[in-house]
Structures are given as C-alpha cells and as structure tokens.
Design a protein around this motif. Sequence first.
Motif, mmCIF file in Angstrom:
data_model
loop_
_atom_site.group_PDB
_atom_site.id
_atom_site.type_symbol
_atom_site.label_atom_id
_atom_site.label_comp_id
_atom_site.label_asym_id
_atom_site.label_seq_id
_atom_site.Cartn_x
_atom_site.Cartn_y
_atom_site.Cartn_z
ATOM 1 N N ASN A 180 21.706 36.660 6.241
ATOM 2 C CA ASN A 180 22.184 35.661 7.205
ATOM 3 C C ASN A 180 21.221 34.491 7.368
ATOM 4 N N ASN A 181 20.221 34.413 6.491
ATOM 5 C CA ASN A 181 19.252 33.311 6.505
ATOM 6 C C ASN A 181 18.557 33.176 7.852
ATOM 7 N N ALA A 182 18.307 34.296 8.513
ATOM 8 C CA ALA A 182 17.726 34.265 9.864
ATOM 9 C C ALA A 182 16.211 34.130 9.850
ATOM 10 N N GLY A 183 15.540 34.821 8.942
ATOM 11 C CA GLY A 183 14.090 34.693 8.866
ATOM 12 C C GLY A 183 13.320 35.552 9.844
ATOM 13 N N PHE A 184 14.020 36.365 10.644
ATOM 14 C CA PHE A 184 13.325 37.283 11.554
ATOM 15 C C PHE A 184 12.727 38.433 10.758
ATOM 16 N N SER A 185 11.492 38.781 11.094
ATOM 17 C CA SER A 185 10.816 39.911 10.466
ATOM 18 C C SER A 185 10.142 40.732 11.558
ATOM 19 N N ILE A 186 9.991 42.021 11.313
ATOM 20 C CA ILE A 186 9.320 42.870 12.301
ATOM 21 C C ILE A 186 7.810 42.879 12.089
ATOM 22 N N TRP A 187 7.344 42.078 11.123
ATOM 23 C CA TRP A 187 5.913 41.927 10.897
ATOM 24 C C TRP A 187 5.476 40.531 11.325
ATOM 25 N N ALA A 188 4.351 40.450 11.973
ATOM 26 C CA ALA A 188 3.866 39.163 12.500
ATOM 27 C C ALA A 188 3.568 38.166 11.384
ATOM 28 N N ASP A 189 3.174 38.661 10.215
ATOM 29 C CA ASP A 189 2.855 37.772 9.093
ATOM 30 C C ASP A 189 4.050 37.582 8.155
#
Length: 452
Positions: A180-189
Amino acid sequence: MISLVLKKKVSKMRFKYVNLNPSQLLVLVFVFFIILGTLLLKLPFATVDSISLVDALFTATSAMTVTGLAVVDTGTAYTIFGQLVILMLIQVGGLGIMSFAVLIFIVLGKKIGFKERIIVQQALNQTSIGGVINLVKNLFIYSFTIEIIAMILLAIRWVPEYGWGRGMYVSFFHSISAFNNAGFSIWADSLMRYVGDPVVNLVITILFIIGGIGFTVLSDIWHKPNFRRLSLHSKLMIVGTIVLNLFAMMVIFFLEYNNPNTFGTLASLGDKMWAAYFQAVTPRTAGFNSLDIASLHEGTITLMLLLMFIGAGSASTGGGIKLTTFLVIVFSVITFLREKRNITIGKRSIKDKAVFRSLAILTISILFIFLAVFLLNITEPDPFLLILFEVISAFGTVGLSMGLTADLSIIGKLIIVLVMFFGKLGPLTFAFSLAKPEAEKIRYPTEDILTG
C-alpha cells in the motif's frame, strides 16, 4: 396538517445537506475514518505510554493517507492492537474507502447505483464509469493475493531470525505496509539493517512498485499479456517506471559512491548496488529507507524531491502528481517547442482535456506546496531544505524524512496533517469539493496574451 408541513420541510432540509457531490463525499468519508483512527489510537491499550491527541491524529492521518511519516516510533510506542489499527487504516486508505464499500455491497448482493459508480470512478481516478465495478473486484483479488504471497516470502527470511510468531507478524505487517506504499515499519531505522539483503530488498520493492503502478495497469496486463495490446496509459506507466527507476538508481549510485556516511559504511559493491536501487525506487511514494536520508548528499536529496513530487500511477496506492501527469506535461512542452498542433504519444493523440487536467494538477500542487513551506518556515526553526523535503514527502504520501517529523511543533504537525490529507485525495478532488461547476453558456471572441 402543520406537522405534515414541518415534516416535508425537514425532509427537504435533510436532502439539501445530504446532496453532496462525489468529491465532497470522499473528503467527508476520509475525515470520518481519520477521526475514527485517532480515537482508536487514543485508547489506553493502543499505546505503551499515553500519547497526545495531536500525535494520534498525525499517526491516523499518516496511515489513512498511506504516507508513513511518524512522530513516534511505531514499534515501541504502539501495542499490537495499536499497530493493527494502523494496518487497518493503511489497508482501507491504500485500496480506497469506496472500494471497500463496493465490496460490502457485492457481498450483501445489493445493487450498485449510478451515483455510487461515479463516486468509485472519482476515488480511483478513472476517466469513465464503465467497468469500475469489475476494476474494484480485480483490485481486491490482486491485492490480497499479492500481499499473501509476499508475506510468505518474507516469512521464509524472517521466521528463522525472529521465530514463528514474531516472524509471521513482522512479515504480515511489512507486506501490507509495502504493497500500500505506506512506509510504516516496526523498526525505528526502517529497513537499514537489511540494506544488503537481496530477499528483503526485492520483495519489499516489488510490492510497492506493483502497488504504485496502478490497479488499472495490473488489470490491463492480466487481460492483455501482449505489450502491444495494452492501453496507452499502461504502456506509459510500465516504460516510464522502468526508465525513471533505472535513471534514478544510476544517478544515486554515482552521487553517493564516495559519501562516507552512506555508501562508505557498506562493505561490498553488491551492498552499494542494493542501496542505490532501494533509494531510487522508494521515493515513488513507498517511504521505506535502507540508508539514513539525512546523510545523503544534497544532489541526491534534490533528485528524491523530484521523484517524490512525480509520485506513482493513477488508481494506485501511491501519491504525487502521478507519473502520467508528468509525462503528459513533458510531451506538451516538446510539442510546443516543435511548433506542432497535436500532442502525440505512441502514435496516439492526447485530448486537450487531459492536458488541461495535468496543468491544473501541477499548478494547484505547486501552489499548495509553496503555501505549506511558507507556513512551516514561520512556525519551525529548521533549515529550508528539511522543511521542503518534509512537505513534498507528505504531499507525495511518501513518508521519507530527514529527521524533522518528530521535532515539529503542534502547529507544524497540523500543517503536515493537512498536506498529507491533500496529497492523498489529490489536488483536483480537493478543488472540486470546494468549487461549484458552471456550465459554459457563452463563448467570447479570442485574443492573444503576451507570455514568456
């Protein structure tokens, strides 16, 4: 008798307020889901520690608009419930609210009326209402199939590293976020720890490239495997995406090759190639990064600004002015310089309406970005380049940042919220929701104006 008259008046008043055009309805529905997401993220069990209402609103808007900008770390600030709320908003925002509404209608066996079809057409940026329902059906089939396949491929890589439970969840989260081209990750980096990992690089980038190319193109490819039989729109998106990505990859590779803060930290040539490839394709509204964006050379940042502004394809999960809009404008300029009358692409003439539409999108977008940058330069003490990058990233629903997001003031966060909202809905949808269409009844004599 009096009560009957009052009832008629009330019913007329209700009809007056409910009679919204498709653009206005889309805006209101988007606002509703953002508010709903904000309230869910404010629940005590959605976060590890309490977050402010503005931060909850910012996150909900970023997820609903599939942007990916984050004022708090997604992996540590939110519980599993909070992360699932973010995923829900990403999926609804990426595939489209009206698409889900059509799916519910289909499941319930209800008829989809003409007005509903117009709203879906507006939501998916289609030129006509013909075939929009079939497009929605294909949209869900393609999306869920691709997300499941990608989750399995990522699980093969991440389950051995994190175990079954955690590995499957990490794969599930990043599969939906990437497609979905969101770019959310569960990692800070983000994905910096996997900068040279072929599996992660390929699966994640293929996901957001497919998601960003547009569902119209995917449907066209499925029904017409022969490239020559594809529509002009599909051909432009495929060729344009390949050319733009390869060009950006080569430029970034050479610009960053001697940068000690980016490529200088990578041991092998292979890692540098993967890093160049990832940073070349991610500005097309994906939002993930495998290098520290703030450490890139200003030349690379400038290129990424252009890529973020152009964005992905129409009827896709991405944002920006759209690649086809950019190409129509480029070919219009070439046609003018060659002193030709008709704009032709691939032995096809482009309608004047498409050119006017593209120019309107470009003009409104530039003016809106200028206004946002102007306001943030007043409210924020940060350098101009950081602010410009943040605004264009928000407008293109990209989610990349040079480190400014978390340091924004409350007013600054609210400005970026509006930019993300505007970028997701699109300049024309937002403009049509405010403007009243007028029929052109009178035609006046023409006269030249000095320009240039």
